[in-house]
Design an enzyme around this catalytic site. Structure first.
Site, PDB file in Angstrom:
ATOM      1  N   ASP A 196       0.893  -1.095  -0.037  1.00 22.69           N
ATOM      2  CA  ASP A 196       0.011   0.054  -0.159  1.00 22.69           C
ATOM      3  C   ASP A 196       0.985   1.315  -0.054  1.00 22.69           C
ATOM      4  O   ASP A 196       1.826   1.427   0.986  1.00 22.69           O
ATOM      5  CB  ASP A 196      -0.723   0.017   1.128  1.00 22.69           C
ATOM      6  CG  ASP A 196      -1.898  -1.203   1.231  1.00 22.69           C
ATOM      7  OD1 ASP A 196      -2.596  -1.344   0.174  1.00 22.69           O
ATOM      8  OD2 ASP A 196      -2.215  -1.686   2.256  1.00 22.69           O
TER       9      ASP A 196
ATOM     10  N   ASP B 179     -13.837  -4.115  -0.423  1.00 15.49           N
ATOM     11  CA  ASP B 179     -13.672  -4.006   0.834  1.00 15.49           C
ATOM     12  C   ASP B 179     -15.092  -4.270   1.471  1.00 15.49           C
ATOM     13  O   ASP B 179     -16.058  -3.472   1.214  1.00 15.49           O
ATOM     14  CB  ASP B 179     -13.173  -2.538   1.063  1.00 15.49           C
ATOM     15  CG  ASP B 179     -11.852  -2.200   0.456  1.00 15.49           C
ATOM     16  OD1 ASP B 179     -11.198  -3.282   0.040  1.00 15.49           O
ATOM     17  OD2 ASP B 179     -11.469  -1.082   0.205  1.00 15.49           O
TER      18      ASP B 179
END
Length: 254
Positions: A12, A131
């Site tokens: 990330d 998500d």
């Protein structure tokens, strides 16, 4: 013959650094993306994912440069995404060196983006990132880095995404992200049994047994993790040897 289960480290990125948090917040610096990519390439990762979590702050040029530098270190497939909203932005990521493109919020807002990317690059190159957060009797799709509800059922959205042309699902449990409390097996199993494409489980990994469970009980095709790899809690080679010893099909490093 069954396909080998994949182990995928995830980077990330925020600007030119790798970051990691818990439940999508509390970010900390986790290292240099190029150095980490080179390390995972040697350690035996099957693929690498690079996700730009700062795309909304207009750092697209920095992200593309990161992709170029990371891709130069790899002999394994690279998945990249974060803030990709148009076909042209997808093309830029592929030109920078990505083998697959992942989309999330933009696909929720404009589902036809999945079809546009799939027609251009093929379904195998389009990864729909979902998500998901538990909400009483279902899992709610979250967008904008997990901060907002999309008012969508995760199972229904996964099915729709595949119908539109996604060739893979990257499924992250918001409840488990960064907690190192184990994958969400119920969520992973539900999505895996609902779609005909590979599902990558993400969120909560710590112990080797967590990976055994998500592959056997969760029916995941691949497992993605960040903290345990970045912090050397779980070396990839040792993890794969553990999985193989327990009958999980994996590609062992040379």
């Amino acid at each position: 013959m069954s396909l080998a289960h994949r182990i995928i480290p995830c980077l990330d990125t925020d600007g030119d650094r790798v970051v990691k948090g818990v439940n999508f917040v509390g970010l900390r610096d986790a290292g240099d993306p190029v150095a980490l990519a080179a390390r995972y390439n040697v350690e035996g990762a099957d693929e690498l994912a690079v996700l730009d979590i700062a795309a909304s702050r207009d750092r697209r040029s920095t992200f593309l440069e990161t992709i170029r530098r990371v891709a130069a270190e790899l002999a394994i497939p690279l998945t990249a995404g974060g803030g990709i909203r148009t076909l042209e932005e997808g093309r830029a990521v592929v030109r920078a060196g990505a083998d697959k493109i992942t989309v999330n919020t933009a696909a929720v807002e404009r589902p036809e983006l999945i079809s546009e990317l799939s027609r251009e690059f093929g379904a195998q190159a389009v990864v729909l990132a979902i998500d998901a957060k538990r909400a009483s009797d279902h899992w709610d799709v979250r967008v904008r880095g997990g901060r907002e509800s999309a008012a969508l059922d995760a199972v229904a959205w996964a099915k729709q995404g595949v119908a539109l042309g996604a060739g893979e699902i990257l499924l992250t449990s918001v409840d488990r992200d960064g907690t190192q409390s184990g994958f969400d097996i119920a969520l992973t199993s539900e999505i895996s049994s609902s779609v005909s494409v590979p599902v990558i489980a993400s969120g909560g990994a710590r112990l080797p047994e967590d990976f055994v469970e998500v592959f056997t009980k969760g029916a995941a095709d691949a497992a993605l993790a960040a903290s345990i790899f970045h912090d050397s809690i779980q070396p990839i080679r040792a993890l794969k040897e553990f999985l193989a010893a327990r009958g999980v099909e994996v590609r062992l490093p040379c």
